[in-house]
Design a protein around this motif. Structure first.
Motif, PDB file in Angstrom:
ATOM      1  N   TYR A 427       0.842  -1.204   0.000  1.00  0.00           N
ATOM      2  CA  TYR A 427       0.000   0.000   0.000  1.00  0.00           C
ATOM      3  C   TYR A 427       0.875   1.251   0.000  1.00  0.00           C
ATOM      4  O   TYR A 427       2.096   1.197   0.225  1.00  0.00           O
ATOM      5  N   GLY A 428       0.243   2.384  -0.247  1.00  0.00           N
ATOM      6  CA  GLY A 428       0.970   3.641  -0.225  1.00  0.00           C
ATOM      7  C   GLY A 428       0.186   4.740  -0.912  1.00  0.00           C
ATOM      8  O   GLY A 428      -0.948   4.552  -1.346  1.00  0.00           O
ATOM      9  N   VAL A 429       0.799   5.906  -1.021  1.00  0.00           N
ATOM     10  CA  VAL A 429       0.198   7.036  -1.732  1.00  0.00           C
ATOM     11  C   VAL A 429       1.146   7.499  -2.821  1.00  0.00           C
ATOM     12  O   VAL A 429       2.372   7.293  -2.745  1.00  0.00           O
ATOM     13  N   VAL A 430       0.575   8.124  -3.843  1.00  0.00           N
ATOM     14  CA  VAL A 430       1.355   8.684  -4.940  1.00  0.00           C
ATOM     15  C   VAL A 430       1.182  10.197  -4.912  1.00  0.00           C
ATOM     16  O   VAL A 430       0.053  10.700  -4.813  1.00  0.00           O
ATOM     17  N   THR A 431       2.301  10.925  -4.983  1.00  0.00           N
ATOM     18  CA  THR A 431       2.261  12.381  -4.944  1.00  0.00           C
ATOM     19  C   THR A 431       3.048  12.980  -6.098  1.00  0.00           C
ATOM     20  O   THR A 431       3.870  12.313  -6.734  1.00  0.00           O
ATOM     21  N   TYR A 464      -4.326   7.054  -2.951  1.00  0.00           N
ATOM     22  CA  TYR A 464      -3.964   5.867  -2.172  1.00  0.00           C
ATOM     23  C   TYR A 464      -4.241   4.600  -2.980  1.00  0.00           C
ATOM     24  O   TYR A 464      -5.172   4.530  -3.785  1.00  0.00           O
ATOM     25  N   TYR A 465      -3.420   3.581  -2.738  1.00  0.00           N
ATOM     26  CA  TYR A 465      -3.636   2.271  -3.349  1.00  0.00           C
ATOM     27  C   TYR A 465      -3.283   1.182  -2.338  1.00  0.00           C
ATOM     28  O   TYR A 465      -2.503   1.413  -1.408  1.00  0.00           O
ATOM     29  N   ASP A 466      -3.849  -0.010  -2.517  1.00  0.00           N
ATOM     30  CA  ASP A 466      -3.433  -1.176  -1.731  1.00  0.00           C
ATOM     31  C   ASP A 466      -3.806  -2.432  -2.489  1.00  0.00           C
ATOM     32  O   ASP A 466      -4.732  -2.439  -3.312  1.00  0.00           O
ATOM     33  N   TYR A 467      -3.082  -3.504  -2.201  1.00  0.00           N
ATOM     34  CA  TYR A 467      -3.323  -4.783  -2.873  1.00  0.00           C
ATOM     35  C   TYR A 467      -2.654  -5.882  -2.058  1.00  0.00           C
ATOM     36  O   TYR A 467      -1.577  -5.674  -1.481  1.00  0.00           O
ATOM     37  N   GLU A 468      -3.282  -7.063  -2.009  1.00  0.00           N
ATOM     38  CA  GLU A 468      -2.709  -8.197  -1.290  1.00  0.00           C
ATOM     39  C   GLU A 468      -1.904  -9.075  -2.235  1.00  0.00           C
ATOM     40  O   GLU A 468      -2.359  -9.400  -3.338  1.00  0.00           O
ATOM     41  N   ARG A 498       3.721  -3.810   3.484  1.00  0.00           N
ATOM     42  CA  ARG A 498       4.806  -3.168   2.740  1.00  0.00           C
ATOM     43  C   ARG A 498       4.316  -1.803   2.252  1.00  0.00           C
ATOM     44  O   ARG A 498       3.504  -1.720   1.341  1.00  0.00           O
ATOM     45  N   GLU A 499       4.783  -0.756   2.867  1.00  0.00           N
ATOM     46  CA  GLU A 499       4.385   0.603   2.479  1.00  0.00           C
ATOM     47  C   GLU A 499       5.354   1.135   1.431  1.00  0.00           C
ATOM     48  O   GLU A 499       6.562   1.194   1.658  1.00  0.00           O
ATOM     49  N   HIS A 500       4.816   1.534   0.298  1.00  0.00           N
ATOM     50  CA  HIS A 500       5.620   2.097  -0.776  1.00  0.00           C
ATOM     51  C   HIS A 500       4.950   3.373  -1.288  1.00  0.00           C
ATOM     52  O   HIS A 500       3.965   3.318  -2.022  1.00  0.00           O
ATOM     53  N   ASN A 501       5.470   4.520  -0.876  1.00  0.00           N
ATOM     54  CA  ASN A 501       4.976   5.797  -1.358  1.00  0.00           C
ATOM     55  C   ASN A 501       5.793   6.215  -2.573  1.00  0.00           C
ATOM     56  O   ASN A 501       7.030   6.166  -2.540  1.00  0.00           O
TER      57      ASN A 501
END
Length: 634
Positions: A427-431, A464-468, A498-501
């Protein structure tokens, strides 16, 4: 996890515009006052410079990156090849991108080498052991074991259920002659037995299978087709000299057919050989693939797991080895395939509790998930083999102490699905890299390390996004959006979350007279100490200016050179002026008309930080002042 320093800016594409307004008016009027716009495509500039013969790690890196993110892997691999020729220190992510690009254009061996280099740069053996131990603890405690009443004082192991019968191998009728050879070689004088079942319970006395399956040699590990009429099993084989010497036992897989209640028509399979062993058959749900164990020449360990397709006419196809770290330098044995296309197997080569441990791996369309130790109480400090499961119930064989015989069979109930242990949330956010604004509707592509797309999703209104995903697999997370340069990150296996911004950089930026091309195109001009001649690395940077000015013949540039505060003020002024004029002369020599250029040195009169005379500063701080500017003129 990889350090976030591995995330870096990709190729930047900029929009330059100018008009007759003064520099004072540009701040107030902004973009709306510049209707006559020209476009400077940075990647086009870099490509022209590179193709003219100038070499620079920065050029090749940016060219490779822009093609990589646009899925033009042929061009990406071309420029990454050049990048790696530069013998410069590169971050690990470059090895991964190069590997994927090479793989996509069919250069599998080179791709493998680059991926191994990537792993070597990111590998931490101590952390891997800690992660494996943590996974083992998480997987433990999910089973309740009960020894079967049919166990004997000899050896009982292996199991399969067919037509409401429990089939297994045993030495119960040959106890006086029993001699254990090894978990791999099997057991002397073992035969196949069956016992009737009622529901989940085994009833009645075990009896030998009827027909010509059982012989004076040992037979073990049966596997049945779904119709129950064909059986694959292991039998020890005579050595090539015609003798059956236990020290040199070879194993083979045979196929038998059920006719009138008896197993007959025994077949010696094409995958067998007199000079290596082939054993422990297992079938997938569709009965289209036969898994087995062998120490054939291509094995990487003492014994490996292989598979082979089963054709409609019963013939076997090409033997393939299991990939993705399943096989080790140790022993992998006793494969079992579930109805959900999952692989269980025993191994002493992976991190475990001792002896053979049982491991799990998810089978994908053309790959296998990383192995997971299923933990205690299935596994112990002894040999735990022949694991089989269906709908959370199954059987395991073990030579752990306190059993009735040398090896015993245990039934078990699984209280928690193993798939729950494989879930990892990405998961994470894109900026926006420049404005830090959240980026909704950004495309997030998750691929495996072979660049195969796992999924493509979009960020929500908050960016925001997330996926298993599979917790034991590595992934690459890519963010792309029209009008922006992409970003990517390596997502390392082993973490529950796993946080990936990610950050996106606009392709183009509006600039006006007074802006500095050096900042926009990341141009840094270096001179030797007390020198003003153009060095080869500075020539590469100046070629970017030349390429821009050739593409836009209306553009005029003011070259401004600066020094730090160290040294005599007058001397610094003269030195910077000489350097500015050298840069101007180089550009003119490359075909740009002198009327479009002017140059001047400013010495130490326009410092960009606190580093004035008699102020202590680091070398990095002084470097900020030793700069060249290329200012767009009206």
């Amino acid at each position: 996890m990889l350090d976030k320093k591995l995330l870096f800016l990709l190729v930047i594409m900029f929009l330059f515009s100018w008009s007759s307004f003064s520099q004072e008016n540009k701040v107030k009027k902004g973009n709306e006052k510049y209707s006559q716009a020209a476009f400077i495509d940075a990647i086009d500039i870099y490509k022209k410079v590179a193709e003219s013969g100038y070499r620079s790690a920065e050029l090749f890196e940016r060219l490779g990156n822009v093609y990589y993110f646009n899925a033009n892997y042929k061009e990406a691999s071309k420029w990454y090849n050049e990048l790696f020729k530069e013998n410069t220190t590169l971050e690990a992510i470059h090895y991964l991108r190069h590997s994927q690009s090479l793989l996509s254009v069919g250069e599998q061996q080179k791709a493998k080498e680059k991926y191994e280099q990537f792993l070597n740069l990111t590998r931490n053996d101590e952390k891997i052991s800690l992660d494996a131990h943590e996974q083992l603890l998480k997987a433990s405690g999910r089973y309740h074991l009960t020894p079967l009443e049919i166990n004997s004082s000899g050896v009982d192991f292996g199991n399969t259920i067919v037509d409401n019968k429990f089939v297994f191998a045993s030495t119960r009728d040959t106890i006086s002659m029993f001699k254990r050879i090894s978990a791999w070689d099997g057991l002397a004088f073992m035969d196949l037995y069956e016992a009737k079942m009622k529901g989940d319970s085994i009833i009645g006395k075990p009896v030998k299978l009827k027909g010509s399956v059982n012989t004076k040699y040992h037979e073990t590990t049966p596997a049945f087709t779904k119709d129950g009429k064909t059986m694959y099993f292991t039998r020890n084989n005579k050595t090539p000299d015609g003798k059956s010497n236990p020290k040199y036992i070879r194993l083979k897989i045979y196929r038998a057919h059920l006719k009138n209640g008896k197993w007959t028509d025994i077949e010696d399979l094409s995958i067998n050989n007199d000079y290596f062993s082939t054993a422990h058959p297992a079938l997938n749900k569709e009965n289209t693939r036969l898994y087995f164990v062998s120490n054939r020449p291509e094995s990487i360990g003492q014994t490996d797991i292989f598979y082979v397709p089963i054709h409609n006419n019963g013939t076997l196809g090409k033997v393939e080895t299991i990939a993705n770290g399943i096989n080790t330098e140790g022993r992998e044995s006793f494969p079992f395939i579930t109805e959900n296309n999952e692989l269980y197997f025993s191994s002493d080569g992976h991190y475990g509790l001792g002896g053979y441990d049982v491991f799990y791996s998810k089978i994908y369309e053309d790959s296998f998930g990383s192995p997971l130790n299923v933990g205690t109480p299935i596994n112990s400090a002894f040999d735990d083999v022949s694991f089989a499961i269906k709908k959370h119930k199954g059987y395991i064989s073990s030579n752990r102490p306190n059993g009735l015989g040398h090896d015993d069979i245990y039934s078990f109930v699984e209280t928690k699905d193993i798939n729950d242990l494989f879930k990892s949330k990405i998961y994470g956010v894109v900026t926006n890299r420049h404005t830090k604004e959240l980026m909704p509707n950004t495309t997030i592509t998750i691929t495996d390390v072979n660049n195969k797309v796992i999924t493509t999703i979009q960020t929500n209104e908050q960016g925001y996004y997330d996926y298993e995903v599979d917790i034991n697999k590595n992934y690459i997370i890519k963010a792309t959006k029209l009008g922006f340069d992409g970003d990517d990150v390596f997502s390392k296996a082993g973490e529950n979350e796993r946080e990936h911004n990610l950050e996106l950089t606009p392709h183009k930026k509006v600039v006006v007279p007074g802006d500095d091309i050096a900042k926009l195109l990341n141009i840094i001009i270096y001179f030797d100490f007390d020198k003003s001649n153009i060095r080869p690395d500075a020539a590469v940077e100046l070629e970017k200016i030349v390429a821009v000015m050739k593409k836009h013949p209306e553009m005029k540039i003011d070259i401004r050179s600066h020094t730090d505060s160290r040294g005599n003020d007058a001397y610094n002024l003269a030195l910077s002026d000489s350097r500015a004029r050298s840069s101007e002369a180089y550009i003119i020599n490359r075909g740009i008309d002198k009327s479009r250029l002017k140059s001047r040195g400013y010495g130490e009169t326009q410092l960009v930080n606190k580093c004035e005379n008699d102020v202590f500063c680091s070398e990095e701080e002084h470097q900020e002042n030793r700069r060249s500017e290329f200012i767009i003129q009206e």
